[in-house]
Design an enzyme around this catalytic site. Sequence first.
Site, PDB file in Angstrom:
ATOM      1  N   TYR A 235    -105.528 -33.785  12.383  1.00 51.21           N
ATOM      2  CA  TYR A 235    -104.143 -33.838  11.887  1.00 51.21           C
ATOM      3  C   TYR A 235    -103.362 -34.868  12.675  1.00 51.21           C
ATOM      4  O   TYR A 235    -103.556 -34.998  13.873  1.00 51.21           O
ATOM      5  CB  TYR A 235    -103.459 -32.471  12.000  1.00 51.21           C
ATOM      6  CG  TYR A 235    -103.151 -31.956  10.611  1.00 51.21           C
ATOM      7  CD1 TYR A 235    -102.100 -32.515   9.887  1.00 51.21           C
ATOM      8  CD2 TYR A 235    -103.942 -30.992  10.007  1.00 51.21           C
ATOM      9  CE1 TYR A 235    -101.846 -32.100   8.587  1.00 51.21           C
ATOM     10  CE2 TYR A 235    -103.693 -30.577   8.715  1.00 51.21           C
ATOM     11  CZ  TYR A 235    -102.638 -31.138   8.002  1.00 51.21           C
ATOM     12  OH  TYR A 235    -102.391 -30.748   6.717  1.00 51.21           O
TER      13      TYR A 235
ATOM     14  N   GLU B 145     -99.620 -35.798  11.821  1.00 53.21           N
ATOM     15  CA  GLU B 145     -98.295 -35.987  11.230  1.00 53.21           C
ATOM     16  C   GLU B 145     -97.438 -36.855  12.133  1.00 53.21           C
ATOM     17  O   GLU B 145     -97.427 -36.677  13.349  1.00 53.21           O
ATOM     18  CB  GLU B 145     -97.618 -34.627  10.999  1.00 53.21           C
ATOM     19  CG  GLU B 145     -98.183 -33.920   9.781  1.00 53.21           C
ATOM     20  CD  GLU B 145     -97.485 -32.601   9.475  1.00 53.21           C
ATOM     21  OE1 GLU B 145     -96.694 -32.129  10.314  1.00 53.21           O
ATOM     22  OE2 GLU B 145     -97.731 -32.056   8.377  1.00 53.21           O
TER      23      GLU B 145
ATOM     24  N   ASP C 237     -95.560 -53.725  -7.846  1.00 52.57           N
ATOM     25  CA  ASP C 237     -96.688 -52.812  -7.672  1.00 52.57           C
ATOM     26  C   ASP C 237     -97.935 -53.611  -8.060  1.00 52.57           C
ATOM     27  O   ASP C 237     -98.174 -53.867  -9.240  1.00 52.57           O
ATOM     28  CB  ASP C 237     -96.505 -51.596  -8.587  1.00 52.57           C
ATOM     29  CG  ASP C 237     -97.722 -50.665  -8.603  1.00 52.57           C
ATOM     30  OD1 ASP C 237     -98.739 -51.002  -7.974  1.00 52.57           O
ATOM     31  OD2 ASP C 237     -97.639 -49.612  -9.258  1.00 52.57           O
TER      32      ASP C 237
ATOM     33  N   THR D 241    -102.433 -49.851  -4.610  1.00 55.77           N
ATOM     34  CA  THR D 241    -103.572 -49.008  -4.259  1.00 55.77           C
ATOM     35  C   THR D 241    -104.469 -49.876  -3.375  1.00 55.77           C
ATOM     36  O   THR D 241    -104.331 -51.102  -3.344  1.00 55.77           O
ATOM     37  CB  THR D 241    -104.387 -48.593  -5.492  1.00 55.77           C
ATOM     38  OG1 THR D 241    -104.820 -49.779  -6.172  1.00 55.77           O
ATOM     39  CG2 THR D 241    -103.573 -47.750  -6.445  1.00 55.77           C
TER      40      THR D 241
ATOM     41  N   LYS E 186    -108.729 -50.870  -5.903  1.00 55.46           N
ATOM     42  CA  LYS E 186    -109.051 -51.614  -7.131  1.00 55.46           C
ATOM     43  C   LYS E 186    -109.639 -52.972  -6.716  1.00 55.46           C
ATOM     44  O   LYS E 186    -110.687 -52.989  -6.090  1.00 55.46           O
ATOM     45  CB  LYS E 186    -107.835 -51.657  -8.040  1.00 55.46           C
ATOM     46  CG  LYS E 186    -107.427 -50.229  -8.482  1.00 55.46           C
ATOM     47  CD  LYS E 186    -106.209 -50.161  -9.378  1.00 55.46           C
ATOM     48  CE  LYS E 186    -105.838 -48.710  -9.669  1.00 55.46           C
ATOM     49  NZ  LYS E 186    -104.580 -48.600 -10.439  1.00 55.46           N
TER      50      LYS E 186
ATOM     51  N   ARG F 149    -110.164 -45.100  -1.803  1.00 55.38           N
ATOM     52  CA  ARG F 149    -109.065 -44.642  -2.665  1.00 55.38           C
ATOM     53  C   ARG F 149    -107.870 -44.357  -1.778  1.00 55.38           C
ATOM     54  O   ARG F 149    -107.948 -43.532  -0.870  1.00 55.38           O
ATOM     55  CB  ARG F 149    -109.439 -43.334  -3.367  1.00 55.38           C
ATOM     56  CG  ARG F 149    -110.642 -43.412  -4.246  1.00 55.38           C
ATOM     57  CD  ARG F 149    -110.639 -42.305  -5.261  1.00 55.38           C
ATOM     58  NE  ARG F 149    -109.786 -42.694  -6.358  1.00 55.38           N
ATOM     59  CZ  ARG F 149    -110.151 -43.582  -7.289  1.00 55.38           C
ATOM     60  NH1 ARG F 149    -111.334 -44.135  -7.272  1.00 55.38           N
ATOM     61  NH2 ARG F 149    -109.311 -43.905  -8.245  1.00 55.38           N
TER      62      ARG F 149
END
Length: 427
Positions: free
Chosen positions: A57, A59, A203, A229, A232, A238
Amino acid sequence: MTQAPRDPSLAQADPQVAALIRGEDRRQRESLRLIASENYVSRAVLEASASAFTNKYAEGYPGRRYYEGMDFIDPLESLAIERAKSLFRAEHANVQPYSGSPANLAVLLALCKPGATTMGLSLPAGGHLTHGWKVSATGIYYQSVQYGVRRDDHRIDLDQVRDLAKEHRPALIWCGHSAYPRTLDFAAFAEIAAEVGAHLVADIAHVAGLVVGGAHPSPVPHCAAVSTTTHKTLRGPRGGLILCRKEHAAAIDKAVFPGLQGGPHNHTTAAKAVAFAEAATPEFSAHAHQVVHNAKALAEQLIARGYSLVTGGTDNHLLLIDLTAQGISGRRAAIALNRGGIELNGNAIPFDPRKPFDPSGVRLGVASLTSRGMKTEHMEQVAAFIDRGIAEAAAKGGEPDEAFCTALRGEIREFLAPFPAPGLGEA
Ligand SMILES: *Cc1c(COP(=O)(O)O)cnc(C)c1O
């Protein structure tokens, strides 16, 4: 009796899932993958994304975390940030977005008040759901005005963009697409945004790899923020990424965490860092240019076979075929081709008279084939496979004979054999 191992391999622990993974590996090796949003990542990217960073973790941001044990996570995330900034020549980068859609929501949260007016390219014209389409949170929680393409040449209508912007005074204008085969004029969008005092956000989910490889202009100098992203044409895991001007850095970071997300996916951050380094090489730049050459070559080959392409061709990695003249819908064609080992998707064409679920066109891209090492001279055979599949499907009312499909799959397997799939190795 040998005792079962305490921490068995996947094949030992879960043969069912292991078999599905092996099946998918094989499918990706043996089919002609033309889905424009997909690609093959390198073995290095795959390894990084399967690392023990998934156990942690984290954060917060490097140097400002809510958990202990950041000895390796902080340097990892800082490295990914520095690589992203240098790759895109951006003033600030946030590498935490889980994917492209959450990245876009974070941009809205950072730059607009709830309910503000935004503008984006409409879905049927090639835009993305998250640019304000009515079923998306971006179209439900924000007032969205959609612009389109011209009827005659299917290119983005910048006069309409300017007129709508002056009429509606949006706080933010999106430029970017999921199914538009032409270069975007970011400078012209920036001029319009400046005229109405809107933030311009690009984008570049589809073309990010072309942008960093120098095969498509970069929006970074023209935009308040750029989202993308990483999976691609960029050939990373991903995930999502936001780049922005320094003045928006604090707002973007706050919007991603704690505004929208919890702990970052550190194993994905590791894989992003690897992909950013790969994308900064001269080899990647050559690859990006090859993608565009291959797309243009495939367009020529399809046009020579009588296919009608939206806008008449392509400047990037993707093509949209209008199948009206072939007498088969895009969806039926896509389903039939998949049975023959060719993967692409049914896609609406501008002003499509058919329904979105069963549209008139198909979308295809050449990024995956180029990642396997194909060059322009291989596109003639790719076009021939597509043409044969569509002709058979159209002749048989969308249901090609099983024998035809089996034969086509076999030929495609043979054609692909000299082009090993990155990350997946030899069959
Ligand atoms: C693919 C895509 C996205 C969404 O990415 P996900 O990772 O699927 O959420 C956003 N914007 C554009 C333009 C895209 O093409």
